[in-house]
Design an enzyme around this catalytic site. Structure first.
Site, PDB file in Angstrom:
ATOM      1  N   GLU A  86       0.824  -1.211   0.000  1.00  0.00           N
ATOM      2  CA  GLU A  86       0.000   0.000   0.000  1.00  0.00           C
ATOM      3  C   GLU A  86       0.859   1.263   0.000  1.00  0.00           C
ATOM      4  OE1 GLU A  86      -4.067  -1.694   2.062  1.00  0.00           O
ATOM      5  OE2 GLU A  86      -2.624  -0.656   3.342  1.00  0.00           O
TER       6      GLU A  86
ATOM      7  N   GLU B  37      10.164 -13.216   0.530  1.00  0.00           N
ATOM      8  CA  GLU B  37       9.418 -14.268  -0.156  1.00  0.00           C
ATOM      9  C   GLU B  37       9.680 -14.237  -1.658  1.00  0.00           C
ATOM     10  OE1 GLU B  37       7.931 -13.020   3.603  1.00  0.00           O
ATOM     11  OE2 GLU B  37       7.910 -11.869   1.735  1.00  0.00           O
TER      12      GLU B  37
ATOM     13  N   GLN C   3      -5.786  -9.892  11.198  1.00  0.00           N
ATOM     14  CA  GLN C   3      -5.467  -8.596  11.788  1.00  0.00           C
ATOM     15  C   GLN C   3      -6.141  -7.496  10.974  1.00  0.00           C
ATOM     16  OE1 GLN C   3      -1.258  -8.153  12.529  1.00  0.00           O
ATOM     17  NE2 GLN C   3      -1.167  -9.957  13.822  1.00  0.00           N
ATOM     18  N   LEU C   4      -7.452  -7.403  11.150  1.00  0.00           N
ATOM     19  CA  LEU C   4      -8.276  -6.466  10.398  1.00  0.00           C
ATOM     20  C   LEU C   4      -9.216  -5.748  11.359  1.00  0.00           C
ATOM     21  CD1 LEU C   4      -9.234  -8.881   7.486  1.00  0.00           C
ATOM     22  CD2 LEU C   4      -7.554  -7.026   7.364  1.00  0.00           C
TER      23      LEU C   4
ATOM     24  N   VAL D  77      -9.246  -6.326   1.732  1.00  0.00           N
ATOM     25  CA  VAL D  77      -8.795  -5.502   0.607  1.00  0.00           C
ATOM     26  C   VAL D  77      -7.386  -5.003   0.890  1.00  0.00           C
ATOM     27  CG1 VAL D  77      -9.137  -3.316  -0.627  1.00  0.00           C
ATOM     28  CG2 VAL D  77     -11.113  -4.750  -0.069  1.00  0.00           C
TER      29      VAL D  77
ATOM     30  N   HIS E   8     -24.025  -3.321 -16.634  1.00  0.00           N
ATOM     31  CA  HIS E   8     -23.156  -3.042 -17.776  1.00  0.00           C
ATOM     32  C   HIS E   8     -23.172  -1.552 -18.107  1.00  0.00           C
ATOM     33  CE1 HIS E   8     -21.136  -3.848 -21.605  1.00  0.00           C
ATOM     34  NE2 HIS E   8     -22.003  -2.998 -22.149  1.00  0.00           N
TER      35      HIS E   8
END
Length: 463
Positions: free
Chosen positions: A180, A198, A308-309, A341, A437
């Protein structure tokens, strides 16, 4: 003299406020202990200031993209001090709201650091409080590794204290926070390098999201170095250098941000005095009802080692109060299918299982649907970030067990799909829903041909 309460909440962040607010609404006598501003990490040095800056970074991107649509935008330069001042005023208003709201609810606010005296007694700055129920909701703090020169970097807390925009930034870590901050700083015009231990970005997410994120970040001009094990930080006249264990050196940064995870704030609470079990990493284990091993003592939020939110801590806190004080003896939070998110550029979101997780948990019963495209938002721009989506479906009925989206609007579109997954929707339910749409979300209800069926191997790199 010891003051007695029905409930004491230790920590004035999302979880502590939620359980205290709900208990007070049930007419209970409640104390809330906090040594800093109310709101916790989320309000003060997390979700809220990050999201304000994320909005600002998207406005900067919109100004740059505007000429392609015939809109002649002028300026577009960032006034960092003005942004920071406005952001901090907004946070101050939220702090003031919570101060007043807690007072109106009749909650006793206790300023200071809490320590257990025993399982039902807390001491705060020499004052003793007792309660039938004590909730530990002290949240977490950024981790700084014990490496030579580690103090040359700042954490996410330090990032929100910056009074000037950093021009060349290294971010160590490719989880939520690192990704972020990388996106918004790059959108503001900073040069950004991300290094991670990683082998892929956001390694806990579905491989499709990781791969598309890497592609979008590369197109945005963010440099990434994977499997990069930082051994030390050094500083000279040219700036700060990252030194890897293999000797690789990345030089010349004016800011380095540690984003390698968070640790629970459970030190110095005197948990041992109450006999409360604590794991070696500082986490406080609980059962499904937020009970610790000590009757009448509960834990929730980041210190439990679960998601952890902020919304998770809030939901757990409210359900705990309902169980304790509203006669709902089986009330608890279901930790399955929690949506989340990452506010990258563009954002990405998920609910349910990734494809590898589903394969491991459910076996070779998966039907997987994917799509990727450049959305209409960039139709008149030369380049635009890619959108990608995946549905993971299980069994002959093709129950949707995972929804994964990266692209503009992913942050808002997922909430409704999360309801569907929570309710056990099938691919047929998605197919039977008329699309809206034009828009990106319609792709999730119009996917036709699977890319993998039961018996097909996972794609390379997706394990």
């Amino acid at each position: 003299m010891t003051q007695h309460f029905d409930l004491i909440a230790i920590g004035g962040g999302s979880g502590g406020l939620a359980v205290a607010e709900k208990a007070a609404a049930f007419g209970k006598r409640v104390a809330l202990i906090e040594s800093k501003a109310l709101g916790g990490t989320c309000v003060n040095v997390g979700c809220v200031p990050k999201k304000v800056m994320w909005y600002a970074s998207h406005l900067a991107e919109a100004v740059r993209d505007a000429p392609g649509f015939g809109v002649q935008a002028s300026g577009g330069t960032l006034d960092w001090p003005r942004l920071v001042a406005g952001r901090d005023r907004y946070i101050g208003a939220i702090n003031s709201f919570w101060d007043g709201y807690v007072e109106r609810l009749g909650i006793t606010r206790v300023d200071g650091h809490a320590r257990f005296v025993d399982a039902h007694t807390i001491e705060v700055e020499g004052q003793r409080l007792s309660a039938d129920h004590i909730v530990i909701a002290t949240g977490g703090r950024p981790i700084v590794p014990r490496l030579p020169g580690a103090e040359l970097g700042i954490t996410s807390d330090g990032f929100f204290a910056l009074q000037q925009q950093p021009k060349r930034v290294a971010i160590i870590g490719a989880g939520y926070i690192g990704i972020e901050l990388a996106g918004l700083l790059r959108s503001f015009g900073s040069e950004v390098t991300v290094v991670a231990l990683e082998d892929r970005l956001l390694f806990q997410f579905d491989p499709l999201l990781s791969a598309t994120l890497a592609e979008n970040m590369h197109a945005q001009g963010i440099e990434t170095h994977l499997e990069f094990a930082v051994a030390a930080l050094e500083r000279d006249a040219q700036g700060t250098t990252l030194v890897a264990q293999d000797g690789t050196r990345l030089e010349g940064f004016d800011s380095v941000i540690w984003a390698v995870g968070r640790a629970p704030n459970t030190r110095d609470l005197g948990l041992e005095a109450a006999g409360i079990e604590v794991q070696s990493n500082g986490m406080v284990p609980t059962d499904a009802y937020q009970n610790t091993n000590v009757p009448g003592v509960y834990a929730l939020g980041d210190i439990t080692g679960r998601d952890q939110l902020t919304p998770v801590a809030i939901a757990a806190g409210r359900r705990l109060a309902e169980r304790l004080f509203d006669g709902q003896s089986e009330r608890k939070l279901d930790y399955d299918n929690i949506p989340t998110v990452v506010f990258a550029h563009p954002p990405l979101s998920k609910v349910g299982l990734s494809e590898p997780e589903a394969r491991e948990r459910l076996g070779d019963v998966l039907t997987v649907y994917e799509t990727s495209f450049t959305p209409m938002r960039y139709a008149l721009n030369e380049h635009g970030p890619k959108t990608a989506m995946k549905l993971v479906c299980a069994g002959p009925e093709q129950r949707v067990v995972g929804v994964h989206v990266i692209g503009d609007g992913a942050d808002e579109m997922l909430q409704g799909f999360a309801v569907a997954v929570k309710m056990g929707a099938t691919k047929a339910d998605f197919d039977n829903t008329v699309a809206i749409h034009p828009g990106s979300a319609e792709e999730l209800v119009t996917l036709k041909e699977p890319v993998r069926r039961p018996g097909d191997p996972l794609p390379e790199g997706a394990a």
